[in-house]
Design a protein around this motif. Structure first.
Motif, PDB file in Angstrom:
ATOM      1  N   LEU A  17      40.690  37.454  44.742  1.00  0.00           N
ATOM      2  CA  LEU A  17      41.105  38.568  45.588  1.00  0.00           C
ATOM      3  C   LEU A  17      42.505  38.408  46.161  1.00  0.00           C
ATOM      4  CD1 LEU A  17      37.812  39.322  47.531  1.00  0.00           C
ATOM      5  CD2 LEU A  17      38.827  40.612  45.673  1.00  0.00           C
ATOM      6  N   SER A  18      43.022  37.209  46.239  1.00  0.00           N
ATOM      7  CA  SER A  18      44.319  36.997  46.878  1.00  0.00           C
ATOM      8  C   SER A  18      45.502  37.098  45.914  1.00  0.00           C
ATOM      9  CB  SER A  18      44.339  35.631  47.553  1.00  0.00           C
ATOM     10  OG  SER A  18      44.168  34.615  46.579  1.00  0.00           O
ATOM     11  N   ARG A  19      45.285  37.264  44.639  1.00  0.00           N
ATOM     12  CA  ARG A  19      46.381  37.285  43.651  1.00  0.00           C
ATOM     13  C   ARG A  19      46.909  38.705  43.485  1.00  0.00           C
ATOM     14  NH1 ARG A  19      45.572  33.235  39.042  1.00  0.00           N
ATOM     15  NH2 ARG A  19      47.796  32.934  39.373  1.00  0.00           N
ATOM     16  N   ALA A  20      48.121  38.913  43.974  1.00  0.00           N
ATOM     17  CA  ALA A  20      48.733  40.243  43.949  1.00  0.00           C
ATOM     18  C   ALA A  20      49.050  40.694  42.522  1.00  0.00           C
ATOM     19  CB  ALA A  20      49.998  40.245  44.789  1.00  0.00           C
ATOM     20  N   ALA A  21      49.398  39.757  41.652  1.00  0.00           N
ATOM     21  CA  ALA A  21      49.729  40.126  40.270  1.00  0.00           C
ATOM     22  C   ALA A  21      48.531  40.754  39.563  1.00  0.00           C
ATOM     23  CB  ALA A  21      50.206  38.901  39.496  1.00  0.00           C
ATOM     24  N   LEU A  22      47.341  40.255  39.843  1.00  0.00           N
ATOM     25  CA  LEU A  22      46.139  40.845  39.247  1.00  0.00           C
ATOM     26  C   LEU A  22      45.874  42.238  39.802  1.00  0.00           C
ATOM     27  CD1 LEU A  22      43.672  37.821  39.037  1.00  0.00           C
ATOM     28  CD2 LEU A  22      44.757  39.040  37.156  1.00  0.00           C
ATOM     29  N   HIS A  23      46.183  42.453  41.072  1.00  0.00           N
ATOM     30  CA  HIS A  23      45.996  43.784  41.661  1.00  0.00           C
ATOM     31  C   HIS A  23      46.899  44.801  40.978  1.00  0.00           C
ATOM     32  CE1 HIS A  23      44.747  41.663  45.667  1.00  0.00           C
ATOM     33  NE2 HIS A  23      43.841  41.531  44.716  1.00  0.00           N
ATOM     34  N   TRP A  24      48.170  44.412  40.768  1.00  0.00           N
ATOM     35  CA  TRP A  24      49.106  45.319  40.110  1.00  0.00           C
ATOM     36  C   TRP A  24      48.727  45.535  38.649  1.00  0.00           C
ATOM     37  CZ3 TRP A  24      51.581  48.422  42.980  1.00  0.00           C
ATOM     38  CH2 TRP A  24      52.054  48.033  44.233  1.00  0.00           C
ATOM     39  N   THR A  25      48.230  44.506  38.003  1.00  0.00           N
ATOM     40  CA  THR A  25      47.780  44.643  36.617  1.00  0.00           C
ATOM     41  C   THR A  25      46.595  45.597  36.531  1.00  0.00           C
ATOM     42  OG1 THR A  25      48.494  42.385  36.153  1.00  0.00           O
ATOM     43  CG2 THR A  25      46.963  43.378  34.590  1.00  0.00           C
ATOM     44  N   LEU A  26      45.650  45.445  37.448  1.00  0.00           N
ATOM     45  CA  LEU A  26      44.494  46.345  37.473  1.00  0.00           C
ATOM     46  C   LEU A  26      44.940  47.776  37.751  1.00  0.00           C
ATOM     47  CD1 LEU A  26      41.419  46.744  37.383  1.00  0.00           C
ATOM     48  CD2 LEU A  26      41.385  46.302  39.840  1.00  0.00           C
ATOM     49  N   LEU A  27      45.867  47.942  38.667  1.00  0.00           N
ATOM     50  CA  LEU A  27      46.347  49.285  38.989  1.00  0.00           C
ATOM     51  C   LEU A  27      47.009  49.940  37.781  1.00  0.00           C
ATOM     52  CD1 LEU A  27      46.903  51.506  41.068  1.00  0.00           C
ATOM     53  CD2 LEU A  27      49.028  50.330  41.616  1.00  0.00           C
ATOM     54  N   SER A  28      47.907  49.231  37.131  1.00  0.00           N
ATOM     55  CA  SER A  28      48.619  49.831  36.002  1.00  0.00           C
ATOM     56  C   SER A  28      47.699  50.084  34.807  1.00  0.00           C
ATOM     57  CB  SER A  28      49.801  48.955  35.594  1.00  0.00           C
ATOM     58  OG  SER A  28      49.357  47.692  35.179  1.00  0.00           O
ATOM     59  N   VAL A 108      36.324  58.521  34.833  1.00  0.00           N
ATOM     60  CA  VAL A 108      35.889  58.391  36.225  1.00  0.00           C
ATOM     61  C   VAL A 108      35.889  56.927  36.656  1.00  0.00           C
ATOM     62  CG1 VAL A 108      33.891  58.658  37.757  1.00  0.00           C
ATOM     63  CG2 VAL A 108      34.580  60.533  36.268  1.00  0.00           C
ATOM     64  N   LEU A 109      35.353  56.056  35.832  1.00  0.00           N
ATOM     65  CA  LEU A 109      35.318  54.629  36.184  1.00  0.00           C
ATOM     66  C   LEU A 109      36.718  54.029  36.252  1.00  0.00           C
ATOM     67  CD1 LEU A 109      32.216  53.491  34.121  1.00  0.00           C
ATOM     68  CD2 LEU A 109      32.378  53.818  36.587  1.00  0.00           C
ATOM     69  N   SER A 110      37.603  54.451  35.385  1.00  0.00           N
ATOM     70  CA  SER A 110      38.977  53.969  35.450  1.00  0.00           C
ATOM     71  C   SER A 110      39.673  54.470  36.705  1.00  0.00           C
ATOM     72  CB  SER A 110      39.766  54.419  34.221  1.00  0.00           C
ATOM     73  OG  SER A 110      39.271  53.798  33.078  1.00  0.00           O
ATOM     74  N   GLY A 111      39.383  55.687  37.092  1.00  0.00           N
ATOM     75  CA  GLY A 111      39.919  56.215  38.348  1.00  0.00           C
ATOM     76  C   GLY A 111      39.433  55.424  39.549  1.00  0.00           C
ATOM     77  N   ARG A 112      38.181  55.028  39.506  1.00  0.00           N
ATOM     78  CA  ARG A 112      37.648  54.211  40.608  1.00  0.00           C
ATOM     79  C   ARG A 112      38.295  52.830  40.636  1.00  0.00           C
ATOM     80  NH1 ARG A 112      31.742  55.434  42.378  1.00  0.00           N
ATOM     81  NH2 ARG A 112      32.207  53.464  43.380  1.00  0.00           N
ATOM     82  N   CYS A 113      38.545  52.243  39.475  1.00  0.00           N
ATOM     83  CA  CYS A 113      39.253  50.948  39.423  1.00  0.00           C
ATOM     84  C   CYS A 113      40.670  51.088  39.966  1.00  0.00           C
ATOM     85  CB  CYS A 113      39.301  50.417  37.993  1.00  0.00           C
ATOM     86  SG  CYS A 113      37.782  49.651  37.450  1.00  0.00           S
ATOM     87  N   CYS A 114      41.302  52.189  39.676  1.00  0.00           N
ATOM     88  CA  CYS A 114      42.646  52.444  40.186  1.00  0.00           C
ATOM     89  C   CYS A 114      42.615  52.563  41.702  1.00  0.00           C
ATOM     90  CB  CYS A 114      43.189  53.722  39.559  1.00  0.00           C
ATOM     91  SG  CYS A 114      44.885  54.092  39.980  1.00  0.00           S
ATOM     92  N   LEU A 115      41.625  53.237  42.234  1.00  0.00           N
ATOM     93  CA  LEU A 115      41.481  53.369  43.685  1.00  0.00           C
ATOM     94  C   LEU A 115      41.236  52.017  44.339  1.00  0.00           C
ATOM     95  CD1 LEU A 115      41.277  55.302  46.106  1.00  0.00           C
ATOM     96  CD2 LEU A 115      38.831  55.448  45.643  1.00  0.00           C
ATOM     97  N   VAL A 116      40.412  51.188  43.720  1.00  0.00           N
ATOM     98  CA  VAL A 116      40.147  49.849  44.247  1.00  0.00           C
ATOM     99  C   VAL A 116      41.420  49.015  44.257  1.00  0.00           C
ATOM    100  CG1 VAL A 116      38.955  47.673  43.718  1.00  0.00           C
ATOM    101  CG2 VAL A 116      37.687  49.814  43.719  1.00  0.00           C
ATOM    102  N   ALA A 117      42.210  49.111  43.207  1.00  0.00           N
ATOM    103  CA  ALA A 117      43.468  48.368  43.150  1.00  0.00           C
ATOM    104  C   ALA A 117      44.424  48.834  44.244  1.00  0.00           C
ATOM    105  CB  ALA A 117      44.113  48.517  41.778  1.00  0.00           C
ATOM    106  N   LEU A 118      44.456  50.134  44.507  1.00  0.00           N
ATOM    107  CA  LEU A 118      45.293  50.647  45.598  1.00  0.00           C
ATOM    108  C   LEU A 118      44.827  50.127  46.952  1.00  0.00           C
ATOM    109  CD1 LEU A 118      45.833  54.358  44.495  1.00  0.00           C
ATOM    110  CD2 LEU A 118      47.562  52.560  44.639  1.00  0.00           C
ATOM    111  N   ILE A 119      43.531  50.068  47.136  1.00  0.00           N
ATOM    112  CA  ILE A 119      42.978  49.560  48.398  1.00  0.00           C
ATOM    113  C   ILE A 119      43.308  48.080  48.557  1.00  0.00           C
ATOM    114  CG2 ILE A 119      40.816  49.031  49.598  1.00  0.00           C
ATOM    115  CD1 ILE A 119      39.748  51.700  48.475  1.00  0.00           C
TER     116      ILE A 119
END
Length: 135
Positions: A17-28, A108-119
């Motif tokens: 949860l603390s790795r910012a690079a993974l968050h940005w990867t998930l978002l993109s 829909v599931l990809s949209g939810r993953c995008c929302l989670v990455a934004l959060i």
């Protein structure tokens, strides 16, 4: 394959949860997958609508025979067609409807993953509440 890759990245994010690079990867990746799935869903909806509207005649446009019936569901046995036209209308629709449902669920599931990455990155309306819960 893109959906599988997004799922793998989502699993990695949940364990790190603390790795910012993974968050940005998930978002993109999830944003790209959501856009691709939505585009595919629109394309399938258009194909289904055109096929139903033309009663399947768009499916047999490769055939240059004057013996083609007005309804593509009728069995045709000509050598002018590069494929067997028997039941092509029913088969196409039987494959396209489940594909449409699956690709819409994927969007829909990809949209939810995008929302989670934004959060996770602190962007969006739910981000402040989530950050307080983590602390």
């Amino acid at each position: 394959l893109q959906s599988v890759a997004v799922g793998i990245v989502a699993i990695l994010v949940s364990h790190n949860l603390s790795r910012a690079a993974l968050h940005w990867t998930l978002l993109s990746m999830s944003l790209l997958n959501c856009l691709l799935s939505t585009t595919c869903s629109v394309g399938l909806a258009l194909a289904i609508a055109l096929t139903i509207h033309s009663r399947g005649m768009h499916l047999v446009t490769g055939c240059n025979s004057s013996a083609l019936p007005a309804d593509a569901r009728a069995a045709i046995a000509t050598n002018d067609c590069p494929f067997n036209t028997t039941r092509i209308y029913d088969t196409a629709l039987a494959l396209w409807f489940p594909s449409m449902v699956l690709v819409a669920a994927e969007a829909v599931l990809s949209g939810r993953c995008c929302l989670v990455a934004l959060i996770f990155r602190g962007i969006g309306p739910c981000a402040r509440g989530y950050g307080k819960e983590q602390v």
